[in-house]
Design a protein around this motif. Sequence first.
Motif, PDB file in Angstrom:
ATOM      1  N   SER A 132      46.858 -84.206 -27.443  1.00 12.76           N
ATOM      2  CA  SER A 132      47.519 -83.039 -26.867  1.00 12.76           C
ATOM      3  C   SER A 132      47.750 -83.229 -25.376  1.00 12.76           C
ATOM      4  CB  SER A 132      46.716 -81.765 -27.145  1.00 12.76           C
ATOM      5  OG  SER A 132      45.425 -81.865 -26.612  1.00 12.76           O
ATOM      6  N   ARG A 133      46.872 -83.948 -24.711  1.00 11.45           N
ATOM      7  CA  ARG A 133      47.048 -84.233 -23.279  1.00 11.45           C
ATOM      8  C   ARG A 133      48.283 -85.100 -23.066  1.00 11.45           C
ATOM      9  NH1 ARG A 133      42.502 -86.356 -19.177  1.00 11.45           N
ATOM     10  NH2 ARG A 133      42.461 -84.155 -18.662  1.00 11.45           N
ATOM     11  N   VAL A 141      56.444 -84.476 -23.001  1.00  8.98           N
ATOM     12  CA  VAL A 141      57.013 -83.850 -24.193  1.00  8.98           C
ATOM     13  C   VAL A 141      58.269 -84.592 -24.638  1.00  8.98           C
ATOM     14  CG1 VAL A 141      58.032 -81.727 -25.113  1.00  8.98           C
ATOM     15  CG2 VAL A 141      56.033 -81.605 -23.616  1.00  8.98           C
ATOM     16  N   SER A 142      59.070 -85.049 -23.683  1.00  6.91           N
ATOM     17  CA  SER A 142      60.312 -85.757 -24.013  1.00  6.91           C
ATOM     18  C   SER A 142      60.049 -86.994 -24.860  1.00  6.91           C
ATOM     19  CB  SER A 142      61.063 -86.147 -22.745  1.00  6.91           C
ATOM     20  OG  SER A 142      61.476 -84.996 -22.061  1.00  6.91           O
ATOM     21  N   GLN A 143      59.012 -87.726 -24.513  1.00  7.46           N
ATOM     22  CA  GLN A 143      58.676 -88.924 -25.294  1.00  7.46           C
ATOM     23  C   GLN A 143      58.299 -88.534 -26.722  1.00  7.46           C
ATOM     24  OE1 GLN A 143      55.291 -91.148 -23.911  1.00  7.46           O
ATOM     25  NE2 GLN A 143      55.503 -92.703 -25.487  1.00  7.46           N
ATOM     26  N   ALA A 144      57.546 -87.462 -26.880  1.00 13.97           N
ATOM     27  CA  ALA A 144      57.158 -87.012 -28.224  1.00 13.97           C
ATOM     28  C   ALA A 144      58.385 -86.585 -29.024  1.00 13.97           C
ATOM     29  CB  ALA A 144      56.154 -85.869 -28.117  1.00 13.97           C
ATOM     30  N   LYS A 145      59.318 -85.903 -28.369  1.00 16.36           N
ATOM     31  CA  LYS A 145      60.542 -85.479 -29.055  1.00 16.36           C
ATOM     32  C   LYS A 145      61.374 -86.675 -29.488  1.00 16.36           C
ATOM     33  CE  LYS A 145      62.821 -82.241 -26.892  1.00 16.36           C
ATOM     34  NZ  LYS A 145      63.343 -81.337 -25.833  1.00 16.36           N
ATOM     35  N   VAL A 158      49.977 -84.421 -33.374  1.00 16.55           N
ATOM     36  CA  VAL A 158      49.332 -84.142 -32.097  1.00 16.55           C
ATOM     37  C   VAL A 158      47.882 -83.799 -32.396  1.00 16.55           C
ATOM     38  CG1 VAL A 158      49.367 -82.727 -30.021  1.00 16.55           C
ATOM     39  CG2 VAL A 158      51.522 -83.243 -31.205  1.00 16.55           C
ATOM     40  N   THR A 159      46.970 -84.465 -31.692  1.00 17.47           N
ATOM     41  CA  THR A 159      45.546 -84.260 -31.945  1.00 17.47           C
ATOM     42  C   THR A 159      44.887 -83.509 -30.797  1.00 17.47           C
ATOM     43  OG1 THR A 159      44.901 -86.369 -30.938  1.00 17.47           O
ATOM     44  CG2 THR A 159      45.374 -86.387 -33.299  1.00 17.47           C
ATOM     45  N   VAL A 179      52.151 -80.904 -35.955  1.00 12.04           N
ATOM     46  CA  VAL A 179      53.081 -81.966 -36.325  1.00 12.04           C
ATOM     47  C   VAL A 179      54.430 -81.624 -35.717  1.00 12.04           C
ATOM     48  CG1 VAL A 179      54.232 -83.192 -38.212  1.00 12.04           C
ATOM     49  CG2 VAL A 179      51.882 -82.372 -38.493  1.00 12.04           C
ATOM     50  N   LEU A 180      55.016 -82.570 -35.023  1.00 11.13           N
ATOM     51  CA  LEU A 180      56.348 -82.408 -34.445  1.00 11.13           C
ATOM     52  C   LEU A 180      57.299 -83.281 -35.250  1.00 11.13           C
ATOM     53  CD1 LEU A 180      58.015 -81.262 -32.041  1.00 11.13           C
ATOM     54  CD2 LEU A 180      57.506 -83.388 -30.845  1.00 11.13           C
TER      55      LEU A 180
END
Length: 81
Positions: free
Chosen positions: A6-7, A13-17, A27-28, A36-37
């Motif tokens: 989560s950190r 956030v952009s990288q996760a998207k 996400v843990t 889950v994204l």
Amino acid sequence: MKVITSRAFNQDVSQAKRAARVAPVFVTDRGKATHVLMSVEAYRKLIGQTETIVDLLAMPGLEPMDLAAARSGAWDGRSGD
């Protein structure tokens, strides 16, 4: 499938998207998966939704309305009763 903390999610956030476009991103929080994204397309496939909002708004099967006649006053919106 990608797993991020989560950190790390909060920091980028952009990288996760971007990663979620390819595969779901878990996400843990303290080592436990909490979210889950995923892309909208992946979500729609998961729930079995095949129609988009555009498809639903198209309203197939309705007769087209003569807007020119409606503007000219030929149609006043009342039924013939």
